[in-house]
Enzyme design. Structure first.
Site, PDB file in Angstrom:
ATOM      1  N   ASP A   1      59.013  74.649  49.496  1.00 16.27           N
ATOM      2  CA  ASP A   1      57.673  75.223  49.365  1.00 16.27           C
ATOM      3  C   ASP A   1      56.988  75.391  50.724  1.00 16.27           C
ATOM      4  O   ASP A   1      56.279  76.361  50.980  1.00 16.27           O
ATOM      5  CB  ASP A   1      56.773  74.323  48.516  1.00 16.27           C
TER       6      ASP A   1
ATOM      7  N   TYR B   1      53.788  62.413  52.314  1.00 20.47           N
ATOM      8  CA  TYR B   1      55.213  62.508  51.983  1.00 20.47           C
ATOM      9  C   TYR B   1      56.016  62.439  53.278  1.00 20.47           C
ATOM     10  O   TYR B   1      56.584  63.434  53.739  1.00 20.47           O
ATOM     11  CB  TYR B   1      55.510  63.803  51.241  1.00 20.47           C
TER      12      TYR B   1
ATOM     13  N   ASP C   1      50.454  72.811  52.857  1.00 17.96           N
ATOM     14  CA  ASP C   1      49.900  73.768  51.899  1.00 17.96           C
ATOM     15  C   ASP C   1      48.595  74.384  52.402  1.00 17.96           C
ATOM     16  O   ASP C   1      48.286  75.547  52.116  1.00 17.96           O
ATOM     17  CB  ASP C   1      49.625  73.086  50.559  1.00 17.96           C
TER      18      ASP C   1
ATOM     19  N   TYR D   1      46.090  76.556  48.365  1.00 12.99           N
ATOM     20  CA  TYR D   1      47.097  77.530  48.779  1.00 12.99           C
ATOM     21  C   TYR D   1      47.322  78.622  47.744  1.00 12.99           C
ATOM     22  O   TYR D   1      47.627  79.774  48.092  1.00 12.99           O
ATOM     23  CB  TYR D   1      48.423  76.834  49.081  1.00 12.99           C
TER      24      TYR D   1
ATOM     25  N   ARG E   1      60.915  77.817  41.328  1.00 13.55           N
ATOM     26  CA  ARG E   1      59.801  78.282  42.165  1.00 13.55           C
ATOM     27  C   ARG E   1      60.000  77.875  43.617  1.00 13.55           C
ATOM     28  O   ARG E   1      59.576  78.605  44.526  1.00 13.55           O
ATOM     29  CB  ARG E   1      58.461  77.765  41.633  1.00 13.55           C
TER      30      ARG E   1
ATOM     31  N   HIS F   1      56.268  67.890  54.740  1.00  8.53           N
ATOM     32  CA  HIS F   1      55.502  68.650  53.755  1.00  8.53           C
ATOM     33  C   HIS F   1      54.037  68.204  53.744  1.00  8.53           C
ATOM     34  O   HIS F   1      53.127  69.031  53.722  1.00  8.53           O
ATOM     35  CB  HIS F   1      56.120  68.512  52.368  1.00  8.53           C
ATOM     36  N   LYS F   2      53.837  66.913  53.744  1.00  5.63           N
ATOM     37  CA  LYS F   2      52.492  66.360  53.832  1.00  5.63           C
ATOM     38  C   LYS F   2      52.578  64.999  54.525  1.00  5.63           C
ATOM     39  O   LYS F   2      53.635  64.353  54.529  1.00  5.63           O
ATOM     40  CB  LYS F   2      51.866  66.144  52.445  1.00  5.63           C
TER      41      LYS F   2
END
Length: 635
Positions: free
Chosen positions: A154, A147, A99, A49, A224, A143-144
């Site tokens: 993000d 996870y 991502d 990404y 971030r 997210h994944k």
């Protein structure tokens, strides 16, 4: 993959001296990753990404320069991964990693510009992942896969701008409800009501060690992550239908977000800490990528009208701090210091989201996420000096008389001389020029009237349809001429772009043009044979009032003009009139015999060196905005 300073890159680095910082850092990235993307410990180049963050920044430079080298680098980088059949090398959809969606933005760019099906097929694969991607019980993307039940800030940047652009391109109108849901859910679960700041992650199951057993939230705010979320909002709004209620929802979230992140911006340096809400904690430090992302978010949010102008001072102060703290010229290249390499939650070894954990991750030079964020921020800030040219003004492009449509992917859509069209015949690059000069761009899909032209400072009519180009062409009629001429008389600036014989409708278009003393001759002039581009050259006299920086234009196969006495010839070749200006009441009319500012001859990919069409587009739009009495100071 080898990081060798080849002669071409050495030349580019030398050329970067004195160039905008966005380009200097981009050239460093091009030197580090000349043809693919591999980080220090990678055995092979991977579909990552962070590569896409750099390339989106470089896309902004292409729009700012009309220099095809930047586009070519993007295409070369993506071509390393995208096979002829549309398969993406190294991408595994069954990993369900949000991502992996991020680089799809570049695939859509390449497809829209080149029309090559392999890029669409690759983008289709990423879109297919989203269709089956696991979600929370409320519909938020995990997210994944590794996870489960987790949403991270993000992920909004990684998935949603691509999702929105894809939906707009291929008619998935209902997708915008889903996209809105992602932002609403993320804010609902991650936002601290007292500070307005959002925590890094949220675990719906409350099973993670890092998750609060009551709220499911991670322990800390991470800089971030805030940056990813902010950039996601200002980028996704580029594709939202104006009438969709989700657009307003996201803008409201963005305003709450801007207030919160501005409250933790360091007052002295303008920067943001790695853990922004704990500035006094020992070991905390100013972090580059977060600062760049938040500067970009605030600056673009103001420019696009989503945020109040007061936030521009926050962006400016932040950018000055970034340049002072993080940018260093070393070893013949411009480097970005101060970016934390990675910070996450869970995994192996386990990341508990504590303050000590965030402080334990290494801070490195030229991290790609930081470099990409810097390029995006710098490109946005470099626009600022030009924005006053069009402040408060609107350029309206006609979609009523020019209403060509083509069937593609199961539905008919507009193409040819439209703001959205990035292919050769589109006006997307011209639209970028309009935006860079601070004006808004709009499209008029209905017949012009006093009411729907009220907001227009400049109104562009390009090559109205013939019966061959449209099943039901909207020809210019007497009532349209009356409305348009009255609008010009009150201070509007009208642009008439014709076309050559066999490619244009002359009778009705000339009925409008002759109102202002102009006639498009039904002829073809300035032809080009065998790609001998110099045959299409038109020289600009020194001291020209409109084309102040461009000296050689490329305008091929155009209709010449015939003028009445009161109309001024502004461009000619061999005694043939190519362009003219007419005064009409408080307004003006600019006429030219070709739609010559379409992408093919502005975006730098086709014309050889020596032609100044991109500069000419900037010159012309700036002049048009200056002539209009409608807008910021007008009606």
């Amino acid at each position: 993959m080898k990081k060798i300073l080849t002669p071409i890159f050495l030349l580019l680095v030398l050329q970067s001296i004195g160039q905008p910082l966005s380009q200097q850092v981009a050239l460093t990235a091009m030197r580090l990753w000349p043809d693919s993307f591999a980080l220090e410990n990678d055995k092979v180049a991977k579909w990552r990404y962070d590569h896409g963050v750099i390339l989106k920044g470089i896309e902004s430079i292409w729009y700012a320069t009309g220099d095809a080298r930047w586009f070519n680098y993007i295409q070369k980088s993506m071509d390393f991964y995208v096979l002829p059949n549309g398969t993406i090398k190294g991408y595994r959809p069954d990993e369900y990693n949000i991502d992996h969606i991020n680089n799809g933005k570049l695939l859509l760019l390449l497809y829209r510009v080149t029309g090559k099906e392999k890029y669409k097929k690759a983008a289709d694969g990423l879109r297919a992942q989203l269709k089956t991607h696991p979600r929370t019980t409320e519909g938020g993307f995990w997210h994944k896969k590794i996870y489960p039940a987790q949403m991270w800030l993000d992920g909004l940047y990684m998935g949603q701008p691509f999702y929105a652009e894809y939906a707009k391109l291929f008619g998935e109108d209902t997708a915008f409800n889903d996209i809105t849901r992602q932002f609403v859910l993320m804010e609902r679960h991650a936002r601290n009501a007292k500070t307005g700041l959002l925590y890094h992650g949220w675990d719906e199951s409350r099973q993670q060690q890092w998750a609060d057993k009551k709220t499911g939230l991670s322990p800390n705010v991470w800089g971030r992550a805030l940056g990813w979320f902010g950039m996601a909002m200002v980028d996704v709004l580029d594709y939202f239908p104006p009438e969709h209620k989700g657009r307003d929802s996201i803008i409201r979230i963005l305003n709450r977000f801007a207030k919160a992140v501005s409250s933790v911006q360091d007052s002295k340096t303008g920067l943001w800490y790695d853990v922004p809400n704990k500035p006094a904690e020992p070991k905390n430090y100013f972090e580059a990528s977060a600062s760049c992302m938040l500067v970009y978010t605030l600056a673009k949010g103001v420019r696009k009208g989503y945020l109040p102008k007061e936030y521009l001072s926050n962006a400016q102060k932040g950018f000055e701090g970034i340049k002072k703290q993080f940018i260093k010229v070393e070893g013949g290249q411009t480097n970005l210091h101060g970016t934390v390499a990675v910070s996450g939650l869970g995994g192996k070894p386990y990341r508990d989201g504590s303050f000590d954990y965030y402080m334990s991750e290494p801070v490195i030079v030229n991290d790609p996420k930081g470099m990409g964020a810097f390029i995006k921020a710098a490109a946005e800030m470099e626009i600022l000096p030009q924005l006053k040219s069009g402040e408060g003004k609107t350029v309206v492009l006609d979609y009523y008389f020019n209403n060509e449509r083509k069937e593609q992917h199961g539905y008919k859509h507009r193409h040819h001389y439209t703001w959205e069209d990035k292919s050769n015949g589109g006006f997307s690059f011209l639209g970028k020029v309009v935006e860079r000069l601070g004006a808004q761009k709009m499209a008029l899909t209905s017949a012009p009237t006093t009411q729907n032209l009220a907001a227009a400072s400049v109104y562009i009519i390009v090559d109205p349809d013939t019966e061959k180009e449209s099943d039901h062409p909207n020809f210019i009629q007497a009532e349209h001429i009356k409305e348009i001429s009255n609008w010009v008389k009150e201070g509007g600036v009208l642009v008439l772009m014709g076309n050559d014989k066999g490619n244009a409708e002359f009778t009705h278009f000339n009925n409008l043009a002759k109102t202002f003393g102009i006639r498009f001759n039904e002829d073809t002039y300035n032809g080009v044979k065998n790609y001998d581009f110099k045959q299409g050259a038109v020289s600009v006299p020194k001291g020209h009032k409109i084309f102040t920086t461009a000296s050689t234009l490329f305008i091929k196969e155009l209709a010449t003009l015939q003028l009445e006495k009161e109309v001024f010839c502004t461009l000619k070749k061999e005694n043939n009139i190519i362009a003219a200006v007419a005064n009409w009441g408080k307004g003006k009319v600019f006429a030219i015999g070709d739609p010559w500012l379409y992408n093919e001859y502005v975006d730098g990919r086709k014309l050889p060196l020596g032609f100044d069409n991109y500069a000419a587009a900037t010159d012309l739009v700036k002049w048009l905005l200056q002539q209009s009495r409608k807008g910021a100071k007008g009606a």
